[in-house]
Every structure is written in C-alpha cells, then in structure tokens.
Motif scaffolding. Structure first.
Motif, PDB file in Angstrom:
ATOM      1  N   ARG A 132       0.808  -1.219   0.000  1.00 37.74           N
ATOM      2  CA  ARG A 132       0.000   0.000   0.000  1.00 37.74           C
ATOM      3  C   ARG A 132       0.839   1.266   0.000  1.00 37.74           C
ATOM      4  N   GLY A 133       2.023   1.221   0.607  1.00 40.71           N
ATOM      5  CA  GLY A 133       2.877   2.400   0.691  1.00 40.71           C
ATOM      6  C   GLY A 133       3.524   2.723  -0.643  1.00 40.71           C
ATOM      7  N   SER A 134       3.698   4.001  -0.911  1.00 37.08           N
ATOM      8  CA  SER A 134       4.262   4.403  -2.197  1.00 37.08           C
ATOM      9  C   SER A 134       5.731   4.010  -2.311  1.00 37.08           C
ATOM     10  N   ALA A 135       6.125   3.687  -3.539  1.00 36.20           N
ATOM     11  CA  ALA A 135       7.519   3.334  -3.802  1.00 36.20           C
ATOM     12  C   ALA A 135       8.426   4.506  -3.452  1.00 36.20           C
ATOM     13  N   ARG A 136       7.940   5.712  -3.662  1.00 37.50           N
ATOM     14  CA  ARG A 136       8.764   6.891  -3.357  1.00 37.50           C
ATOM     15  C   ARG A 136       9.033   6.988  -1.856  1.00 37.50           C
TER      16      ARG A 136
END
Length: 194
Positions: free
Chosen positions: A68-72
């Motif tokens: 769920r967390g962004s790759a950035r």
C-alpha cells in the motif's frame, strides 16, 4: 547466505534498488509516488521466502505496508537507512531503544509543554475561527472549553476525515494546501471505509 534465499532473487532485488538509487527526484515524484513499493520491486515475481522479507523489511524499517505504501516514500526512507547501515558504528535499528511512545513521543511532549505548548488531547475540535483579512486563525472552539482557545500557532493533528470538516471556504481560498483538504472533502475522498 545466512538468510538462505535464492541468489537470483537477491540479484533481481539489487537491480530494483540500483534502479531506484539512480532515479532522479523528478522521476521519484512523478512515477514512484503513485506506485506501491511492492509493484516497483515486482514482489509477485520472487520466491515465497524472499517475499516474506519484502513484506517484513518495510514494516520493520519504516512501519509501512509494501503493498500500500508508495515506492517513493518507502524507497527514500529505506535507501537512506540502508546507506546509514554502511557507516561504521551505526545502529539504526536501536534508535529509539524502547517503545515509540516512551522513547520519542512522551519526551517530546514534555519538552513542548515546558516551552509553553498546550495540548488538547481527547477533546473534539468543533471549529476554527479564521480571519480572512489577516490570513490567520484567531481561535479554536474546543468541546469542553468555555471560551475559545487562542494561541500564536495551531497544529491540527487529526485523522483526515476529521480535518477536512474544519476547512472553510475562506481558508481554502487563502491557502492552496488547505484547498486540497477542501477538495478531498468536496469529492468525498475522506471516507476511509471506501
């Protein structure tokens, strides 16, 4: 070798890390912000044992779900932590040396209270009185307080669904960041149940 994972998985992951490290800030902001870390590293392509590490490490290192967390976000924090581990004598996993509340939040709160900060924990914020001409919040109406709460600065630490209800049209016109909260409210995007 001690982890007993397939070297091909390690090589595949290393290529993804190298790709992330060699990406400019613009690419990270544009391409990786809207991609999950799991998708970025191609999590489904690894063997089960390596997938367990791919799920666990972001949770342990940055308290985020890789799916769920962004790759950035996960990439930036993870890369910095990994780089820091290379420094001699660094023990990043021992930074807090205890539960987060005891080791970080409570001491910070005590410090702020000594500086004159007043917390209104567990009290519902009813509204903010915004002076459009002055471009500032004059006071806050807090449930249980007989008079409006006045301060030099106001920090709103509330869930998104609560924060969006406090932004008035005048606030949104004055501040583009607050306008984003108004848009979230107007478009019905603050309901986490969806």
């Amino acid at each position: 070798a001690k982890l007993r994972v397939d070297p091909r998985d390690v090589a595949r992951f290393a290529r993804k890390i190298l790709r992330y490290l060699s990406s400019c800030r613009g690419r990270r902001a544009e391409a990786y912000e809207n991609t999950s870390w799991w998708s970025f590293v191609g999590g489904d392509d690894y063997r089960d044992k390596f997938q367990r590490y791919l799920r666990a490490v972001p949770r342990i290192m940055v308290a985020m779900d890789p799916q769920r967390g962004s790759a950035r976000t996960i990439g930036n924090i993870s890369m910095q932590l990994m780089a820091d581990y290379g420094a001699e004598g660094t023990h990043n996993d021992r930074t807090l040396i205890g539960p987060t509340t005891d080791a970080w939040i409570a001491p910070w709160r005590r410090y702020l209270e000594k500086c004159g900060v007043t917390f209104h924990l567990g009290q519902r914020l009813l509204s903010l009185d915004f002076d459009a001409r002055a471009g500032r919040i004059n006071s806050a109406q807090v449930d249980g307080e007989t008079a409006p709460v006045q301060a030099d600065f106001y920090i709103l630490a509330a869930p998104l669904e609560a924060a969006v209800g406090l932004v008035t049209d005048a606030m949104a016109e004055y501040d583009p960041e607050l306008a984003k909260l108004k848009e979230v409210r107007d478009r019905g995007l603050a309901d986490a149940s969806g």
